[in-house]
Design an enzyme around this catalytic site. Structure first.
Site, PDB file in Angstrom:
ATOM      1  N   ARG A  57       0.797  -1.228   0.000  1.00  0.00           N
ATOM      2  CA  ARG A  57       0.000   0.000   0.000  1.00  0.00           C
ATOM      3  C   ARG A  57       0.828   1.276   0.000  1.00  0.00           C
ATOM      4  NH1 ARG A  57      -2.716  -3.904   1.652  1.00  0.00           N
ATOM      5  NH2 ARG A  57      -0.687  -4.429   2.492  1.00  0.00           N
ATOM      6  N   THR A  58       1.758   1.378   0.947  1.00  0.00           N
ATOM      7  CA  THR A  58       2.449   2.658   1.127  1.00  0.00           C
ATOM      8  C   THR A  58       3.287   2.989  -0.099  1.00  0.00           C
ATOM      9  OG1 THR A  58       2.524   2.075   3.468  1.00  0.00           O
ATOM     10  CG2 THR A  58       3.829   3.969   2.778  1.00  0.00           C
ATOM     11  N   LYS A  86      26.499  -2.712   0.071  1.00  0.00           N
ATOM     12  CA  LYS A  86      27.963  -2.665  -0.085  1.00  0.00           C
ATOM     13  C   LYS A  86      28.604  -1.838   1.014  1.00  0.00           C
ATOM     14  CE  LYS A  86      27.298  -2.395  -5.095  1.00  0.00           C
ATOM     15  NZ  LYS A  86      27.594  -1.570  -6.269  1.00  0.00           N
ATOM     16  N   ARG A 107      11.106   3.915   3.659  1.00  0.00           N
ATOM     17  CA  ARG A 107      10.753   2.963   4.735  1.00  0.00           C
ATOM     18  C   ARG A 107      12.015   2.202   5.095  1.00  0.00           C
ATOM     19  NH1 ARG A 107       5.649  -1.100   4.700  1.00  0.00           N
ATOM     20  NH2 ARG A 107       4.676   0.897   5.184  1.00  0.00           N
ATOM     21  N   HIS A 135       4.546   5.802  11.581  1.00  0.00           N
ATOM     22  CA  HIS A 135       4.093   5.685  10.186  1.00  0.00           C
ATOM     23  C   HIS A 135       3.110   6.842   9.993  1.00  0.00           C
ATOM     24  CE1 HIS A 135       2.964   4.153   6.390  1.00  0.00           C
ATOM     25  NE2 HIS A 135       2.740   2.893   6.681  1.00  0.00           N
TER      26      HIS A 135
HETATM   27  N1   CP Z   1      -0.367  -0.126   5.848  1.00  0.00           N
HETATM   28  C1   CP Z   1       0.841  -0.347   5.314  1.00  0.00           C
HETATM   29  O1   CP Z   1       1.845   0.274   5.705  1.00  0.00           O
HETATM   30  O2   CP Z   1       0.840  -1.287   4.338  1.00  0.00           O
HETATM   31  P1   CP Z   1       2.118  -1.742   3.508  1.00  0.00           P
HETATM   32  O3   CP Z   1       3.059  -2.427   4.471  1.00  0.00           O
HETATM   33  O4   CP Z   1       1.599  -2.661   2.452  1.00  0.00           O
HETATM   34  O5   CP Z   1       2.758  -0.506   2.948  1.00  0.00           O
END
Ligand code: CP
Length: 337
Positions: A57-58, A86, A107, A135
């Site tokens: 999603r993100t 590396k 991320r 998040h």
């Molecule tokens: N909700 C969320 O962060 O989903 P993903 O891990 O798929 O990005």
């Protein structure tokens, strides 16, 4: 806060007025997210997308949001496909990537890593999830969804009753969402988890200091009664020492249609940041809820595009130019929402 040029690293940066501004802009993104119009306001801009942990999603919704605004996306996924494998430092990676991009989404599995990266970046950085810490864009889209679902029930964010269920220790979405909820008034928050996976004390304190009533329990049936929203979460297996340790908790709290009917008020909204764990031993949110009209999880994931488009246009300071750069869509766009 001033959005233009800012990093988005933590919900702690936001005041209530910032959230309201963001949601107003997100509402205005709807025709573009729904392919009723196209805008090219970010024509020529590049999003650097760096995801060092799995994401559906993100990663994709940030990328889609940028594309829908006319920008392009360059991405790397997984350490093995990056020069970090590396031995390159986050500092060097940030200096290099920010020379190729106008804005970066990242991320990373380590708490605080995205802030470290942002400190070296020459362009704004958005935290797409750093370890078990935060998040922020997920919390913003979660609250946007709560606001939208409540509006259909003639309820407001102030006075909200919400249950957060599952892995509240390692679940970064509930940490960010709790900080966001602390900006509102008169909430009743029910925290349902095994004791070993309870919400960090600092987050609970933030909620209590905001004047909210906080109930902590390990009994699902008690926690989900008398609430407007049940926000279920997955056991964050990747944060445990071993899958076997996660197995101790997986499947402990299962919300299915019969549990819902027996314990929840009839219109209780069901949310989950996703992914839900649909394997036999888990199923914290059972697939037998899929036809329940109160299941908001896919409206929630759709809203990720609106909120992330709003973040981009505010940070890149083009929110008032989106419509000037718009044209009609000329392909088949009908979709069922
Ligand atoms: N909700 C969320 O962060 O989903 P993903 O891990 O798929 O990005």
């Amino acid at each position: 806060m001033q959005f233009a040029g800012s990093h988005i690293l933590s919900i702690s940066q936001f005041e209530r007025a910032d959230v309201e501004q963001l949601f107003t802009v997100a509402d205005a993104m709807r025709p573009y997210a729904h392919r009723e119009r196209i805008t090219r306001v970010l024509n020529g801009a590049i999003l650097g997308s760096m995801f060092f942990e799995p994401s559906t999603r993100t990663r994709i919704s940030f990328g889609s949001a940028f594309n829908l605004l006319g920008g392009e996306v360059r991405e790397t996924t997984g350490f093995e496909h990056s020069a970090i494998a590396k031995g390159e430092s986050l500092y060097d990676t940030a200096r290099v990537l920010s020379g190729y991009s106008d804005i970066i989404v990242m991320r990373h599995p380590d708490d605080g890593s995205v802030s470290e990266f942002a400190a070296a970046s020459r362009v704004p950085v958005i935290n797409g999830g750093d370890g078990a810490n935060e998040h922020p864009s997920q919390a913003l889209l979660d609250l946007y969804t709560i606001r939208s679902e409540l509006a259909g029930r003639q309820r407001a964010l102030d006075g909200l009753r919400i249950a957060m269920v599952g892995d509240l220790r390692f679940g970064r979405t509930v940490h960010s969402l709790s900080k966001l909820l602390s900006l509102f008034q008169g909430l009743r928050i029910s925290l349902v988890s095994p004791e070993a996976l309870s919400m960090p004390e600092a987050v609970v304190e933030t909620l209590r200091e905001a004047g909210h009533e906080v109930l902590e329990t390990d009994v699902l049936e008690t926690g989900i009664a008398d609430v407007d929203i049940v926000y279920s979460t997955r056991i964050q297996e990747e944060r445990f020492a071993s899958p076997e340790e996660a197995d101790l908790y997986r499947g402990r709290f299962r919300l299915n249609q019969s549990v819902y009917t027996a314990n929840c008020e009839p219109n209780t909204v069901i949310m989950h940041p996703l992914p839900r764990d649909s394997r036999e031993g888990a199923r914290e949110l059972d697939i037998d809820l899929n036809d329940n009209p109160n299941l908001a999880i896919f409206r929630q994931s759709d809203n990720g595009v609106l909120v992330r488009m709003a973040l981009f246009v505010l940070i890149l300071d083009v929110a008032d130019q989106v419509d000037q750069h718009s044209v009609p869509v000329n392909w088949y766009t009908e979709r069922r929402f």
